[in-house]
Design an enzyme around this catalytic site. Sequence first.
Site, PDB file in Angstrom:
ATOM      1  N   ASP A  11      -0.158   2.366   7.711  1.00  0.00           N
ATOM      2  CA  ASP A  11       0.467   2.131   6.409  1.00  0.00           C
ATOM      3  C   ASP A  11       1.131   0.763   6.428  1.00  0.00           C
ATOM      4  O   ASP A  11       1.980   0.493   7.284  1.00  0.00           O
ATOM      5  CB  ASP A  11       1.533   3.199   6.117  1.00  0.00           C
ATOM      6  CG  ASP A  11       0.893   4.558   5.878  1.00  0.00           C
ATOM      7  OD1 ASP A  11      -0.347   4.635   5.805  1.00  0.00           O
ATOM      8  OD2 ASP A  11       1.645   5.548   5.773  1.00  0.00           O
ATOM      9  N   ASP A 130      -7.424  12.764  -3.324  1.00  0.00           N
ATOM     10  CA  ASP A 130      -6.265  13.571  -2.940  1.00  0.00           C
ATOM     11  C   ASP A 130      -6.394  14.900  -3.668  1.00  0.00           C
ATOM     12  O   ASP A 130      -6.376  14.937  -4.899  1.00  0.00           O
ATOM     13  CB  ASP A 130      -4.957  12.881  -3.369  1.00  0.00           C
ATOM     14  CG  ASP A 130      -4.723  11.583  -2.600  1.00  0.00           C
ATOM     15  OD1 ASP A 130      -5.375  11.389  -1.554  1.00  0.00           O
ATOM     16  OD2 ASP A 130      -3.887  10.772  -3.040  1.00  0.00           O
TER      17      ASP A 130
END
Lengths: 252, 218
Positions: A11, A130
């Site tokens: 990330d 997602d």
Amino acid sequence: MLTVRIIPCLDVKDGRVVKGVNFLDLIDAGDPVEQAKIYDKEGADELTFLDITASSENRDTILDVVSRTAEQCFMPLTVGGGVRSEKDIRNLLLAGADKVSINTAAVQRPLFVQEAAKKFGSQCIVVAIDAKRVDGGDFQVFTHGGRRATGINAVAWAKQMVDYGAGEILLTSMDRDGTKKGFDIPLTKLIASSISVPLVASGGVGSIDHFSEGVIEGGASAVLAASVFHFGQVRISEVKANMSALGLPVRL
Amino acid sequence: MSVAIIDCGSGNLRSAAKAFEKMATKTTGPVYVTKCPDVVAKAKFIVLPGQGAFPNVKKGLDSIPGLRESLQEQVVDCGKPFLGICVGMQLMADVSQEYMPTDGLGWVPGEVSKIDPNRYLKNEDKPLKIPHMGWNAVTIYDSDHPVLNNIDNGSYFYFVHSFQLKVKKKNHLIATTDYGIMITAVVGRDNMIGTQFHPEKSQGMGLRLIQNFLTWCP
């Protein structure tokens, strides 16, 4: 034989790694390139950067990160987060990315995926989905980190994205993400068996066994994880040794 | 002296260029990503990468005046070392069936066709995932080939493709890989070699292959 891919994900926010491994010999643990080099050495099969930079003025920081990484790591590199236009894709590819993953922009305008695949080739277009279980047991597509429901059925969406030219689907279970309970196997299995392209499973890995479950039970072609690697709980080499012992093909 | 990486306008050459820049030496000279026929003519080594659909890459190559002629002259007539990567390797064939029949360069007799996900599968097997994407081991037939020097049989390389080149002449087949079906991994003849996999994405082994290519004197 084609091997199972183990993909660590980093990330990145404003050009810096948010959660990274903190090995003693690291000069700068926040530098994505330093982190990428560690994963490269440890035998990662691919590398993914997820750009979580919020402000638009800092969005170009990821290009510099990609460019510096590509100079030192000669393995496939995927970048996701904030990919919204053909210009975004072009800039990332020119910086040295091999694939881009598209999430929200695909939901907002599905034809974007078709146009991108036509222009850049399916091999570099990953669609990130997602998904979350909703009342009644179906899986639905969510955006904005699982906060916003779209009402779209996850299986139908995955199939549509493959029809539109996605070369790979990156599936994250929003129910399992961050729980360390392992992949959502029914979800993974459902999507993997519905599509003709490879599926990368993500969301929920907390132990070594979870990786092989995603492949053996879930039918994933590749497995992606972030925090278990970052915090050094699990090493890539251990995952591969475990898979190999279970008879899965891995690149050792 | 230089290394010319030919830009057919088909996407990601940065990634390939970086690997060649890393392995370039004083002897090879600098690496140029180029569309210019003159730069190709002056180069010592010629690389044709390629991503995306075969007809697009071919169209890109044909759309630049003099580029295809220069390539033909330098590789076929002058015999300069040539490396085709992925679709660049497929372009060495006679023809491809991707979307529509499209002529290749015709250097290696053979045809490019879609990998059939159901062929040769046993009853309990699931169809193959297409593209064939990831690291796969190669079986090398011509282990004396200078470009495969110090690369062991069974080494892993990174593949991503949905079509494959089937050669007509057995002696042009240098390596294969096993994806439930046999897939052509490396082809070659004389001063030409082509890899279906991406050496520029294949970590140490890939860099070794690039280094071998950049020291090749066919």
